[in-house]
Design a protein around this motif. Structure first.
Motif, mmCIF file in Angstrom:
data_model
loop_
_atom_site.group_PDB
_atom_site.id
_atom_site.type_symbol
_atom_site.label_atom_id
_atom_site.label_comp_id
_atom_site.label_asym_id
_atom_site.label_seq_id
_atom_site.Cartn_x
_atom_site.Cartn_y
_atom_site.Cartn_z
ATOM 1 N N GLY A 198 0.828 -1.200 0.000
ATOM 2 C CA GLY A 198 0.000 0.000 0.000
ATOM 3 C C GLY A 198 0.862 1.249 0.000
ATOM 4 O O GLY A 198 2.098 1.185 -0.088
ATOM 5 N N GLU A 199 0.213 2.400 0.096
ATOM 6 C CA GLU A 199 0.943 3.660 0.107
ATOM 7 C C GLU A 199 1.400 3.995 1.534
ATOM 8 O O GLU A 199 0.980 3.358 2.500
ATOM 9 C CB GLU A 199 0.046 4.773 -0.437
ATOM 10 C CG GLU A 199 -0.339 4.554 -1.897
ATOM 11 C CD GLU A 199 -1.537 5.401 -2.306
ATOM 12 O OE1 GLU A 199 -1.753 6.469 -1.683
ATOM 13 O OE2 GLU A 199 -2.255 4.987 -3.230
ATOM 14 N N LYS A 200 2.239 5.009 1.639
ATOM 15 C CA LYS A 200 2.747 5.402 2.964
ATOM 16 C C LYS A 200 1.572 5.807 3.874
ATOM 17 O O LYS A 200 0.642 6.501 3.439
ATOM 18 C CB LYS A 200 3.727 6.579 2.848
ATOM 19 C CG LYS A 200 4.339 6.920 4.199
ATOM 20 C CD LYS A 200 5.473 7.926 4.110
ATOM 21 C CE LYS A 200 6.022 8.173 5.522
ATOM 22 N NZ LYS A 200 7.075 9.183 5.545
ATOM 23 N N ALA A 201 1.657 5.366 5.116
ATOM 24 C CA ALA A 201 0.547 5.592 6.038
ATOM 25 C C ALA A 201 0.455 7.040 6.478
ATOM 26 O O ALA A 201 1.481 7.694 6.696
ATOM 27 C CB ALA A 201 0.700 4.692 7.259
ATOM 28 N N VAL A 202 -0.779 7.499 6.603
ATOM 29 C CA VAL A 202 -1.031 8.840 7.144
ATOM 30 C C VAL A 202 -0.479 8.955 8.555
ATOM 31 O O VAL A 202 0.055 9.998 8.962
ATOM 32 C CB VAL A 202 -2.552 9.120 7.150
ATOM 33 C CG1 VAL A 202 -2.867 10.450 7.813
ATOM 34 C CG2 VAL A 202 -3.108 9.078 5.727
ATOM 35 N N ASN A 203 -0.614 7.883 9.325
ATOM 36 C CA ASN A 203 -0.220 7.911 10.746
ATOM 37 C C ASN A 203 1.152 7.260 10.963
ATOM 38 O O ASN A 203 1.417 6.739 12.044
ATOM 39 C CB ASN A 203 -1.284 7.201 11.595
ATOM 40 C CG ASN A 203 -1.345 5.710 11.297
ATOM 41 O OD1 ASN A 203 -0.832 5.235 10.276
ATOM 42 N ND2 ASN A 203 -1.983 4.959 12.185
ATOM 43 N N HIS A 204 1.987 7.309 9.935
ATOM 44 C CA HIS A 204 3.291 6.646 10.026
ATOM 45 C C HIS A 204 4.028 7.013 11.327
ATOM 46 O O HIS A 204 4.056 8.171 11.736
ATOM 47 C CB HIS A 204 4.158 7.055 8.823
ATOM 48 C CG HIS A 204 5.445 6.331 8.764
ATOM 49 N ND1 HIS A 204 5.562 5.076 8.205
ATOM 50 C CD2 HIS A 204 6.672 6.667 9.207
ATOM 51 C CE1 HIS A 204 6.821 4.672 8.309
ATOM 52 N NE2 HIS A 204 7.516 5.618 8.913
ATOM 53 N N CYS A 205 4.595 5.996 11.972
ATOM 54 C CA CYS A 205 5.318 6.236 13.237
ATOM 55 C C CYS A 205 6.557 5.342 13.241
ATOM 56 O O CYS A 205 6.641 4.384 12.475
ATOM 57 C CB CYS A 205 4.424 5.903 14.436
ATOM 58 S SG CYS A 205 3.925 4.161 14.521
ATOM 59 N N GLU A 206 7.488 5.650 14.090
ATOM 60 C CA GLU A 206 8.630 4.763 14.275
ATOM 61 C C GLU A 206 8.217 3.657 15.237
ATOM 62 O O GLU A 206 7.624 3.933 16.272
ATOM 63 C CB GLU A 206 9.819 5.528 14.866
ATOM 64 C CG GLU A 206 10.309 6.680 13.990
ATOM 65 C CD GLU A 206 10.795 6.206 12.629
ATOM 66 O OE1 GLU A 206 11.388 5.121 12.556
ATOM 67 O OE2 GLU A 206 10.572 6.927 11.634
ATOM 68 N N ASP A 207 8.511 2.421 14.853
ATOM 69 C CA ASP A 207 8.109 1.337 15.764
ATOM 70 C C ASP A 207 9.177 0.243 15.781
ATOM 71 O O ASP A 207 9.959 0.133 14.897
ATOM 72 C CB ASP A 207 6.765 0.748 15.346
ATOM 73 C CG ASP A 207 6.001 0.210 16.551
ATOM 74 O OD1 ASP A 207 4.914 0.690 16.818
ATOM 75 O OD2 ASP A 207 6.546 -0.685 17.221
#
Ligand SMILES: [Ca+2]
Ligand SMILES: [Ca+2]
Ligand SMILES: [Ca+2]
Length: 267
Positions: A258-267
């Motif tokens: 999928g595309e880059k997440a709106v809520n992208h975070c470091e995990d």
């Protein structure tokens, strides 16, 4: 199934078991019913697809349905009500699969790829109750996914404890019909479902999501107004792994990660 007509047939399903009635089983029942209806004997075919109980066990809710068919077609009680259509597939457009028989023209939709509205969300970046555990996998988007703690199952109803809930705020760019897709890794029929709802709707079971490795599966379908909403997911079967959510107007869903997440975070 239709070869049984004009005799009576009641189909019982349990979507918690592979091959015991999933979405395609439901669509097949709807299609077969058209054959009985064509002969004017629609009351001689019924289906009841109910999960949340053991294999080969008849839950109390199905007993009156079975008794109605026995009473009417084996014992001659013509007053028994055999209009039985019990299922949890309200979001499935079953007619598109067989309406060509009925009208001569199939309406199976051609996907419109010119004007897709989509947004993506990493599940591990949402708000998670403490029974949800983050795991790491290079094959998962953002390198991480979530799963409920082993041993937790809630097949009959959605979990009530907030520890078993995860929420993802999201927004859509326009008012339209949307499909909620999940990128999941669900190895067996006992590890392939969640409870899902948007905003204040009732929870629906998204079951029968079994995949081979990571793949996108359809979890919900609904009309959303432009603006902000909340997706809520509860656990249903342990072992079901959830990586990412894609909310899209495109019927056939995302591909790859999928595309880059709106809520992208470091995990
Ligand atoms: Ca299942
Ligand atoms: Ca399981
Ligand atoms: Ca992820």
């Amino acid at each position: 199934m239709a070869l049984v007509a004009p005799r009576a047939l009641l189909v019982l399903g349990n979507p918690d078991y592979e091959w015991l009635a999933d979405e395609s089983g439901y669509v097949s029942c709807r299609a077969a019913h058209e054959v009985w209806k064509t002969f004017g004997i629609g009351d001689r075919f019924g289906f009841s697809i109910v999960g949340g109980h053991g294999h080969c066990r008849l839950p109390d809710s199905q007993k009156p349905e079975v008794e109605a068919f026995v009473n009417k077609f084996l014992l001659g009680d013509t007053s028994a009500n055999t209009e039985v259509q019990t299922h949890s597939f309200d979001k499935v457009n079953h007619r598109q699969w067989y309406d060509g028989w009925l009208t001569g023209t199939s309406t199976f939709p051609v996907p419109d790829t010119s004007n897709i509205a989509s947004s993506f969300y990493e599940v591990e970046c949402g708000t998670r109750g403490s029974d949800w555990v983050t795991h790491h996998d290079n094959e998962a988007s953002n390198g991480a996914y979530v799963a409920i703690r082993d041993g937790l199952n809630s097949t009959a109803d959605a979990p009530e404890n907030a520890k078993g809930i995860l929420t993802i705020p999201f927004s859509v760019a326009r008012t339209d019909t949307y499909y909620v897709f999940g990128r999941v890794n669900c190895a067996s029929a006992d590890d392939d479902s969640f409870w899902i709802k948007v905003d204040n709707a009732d929870f629906n079971p998204a079951n029968g999501l079994r995949t081979t490795g990571w793949d996108w599966v359809k979890m919900d379908k609904l009309t959303l107004t432009k603006g902000n909403h909340t997706l809520t997911i509860g656990y249903r079967e342990d072992g079901a792994q959830l990586d990412k959510i894609g909310i899209t107007t495109y019927l056939y869903g995302p591909s790859d990660r999928g595309e880059k997440a709106v809520n992208h975070c470091e995990d």
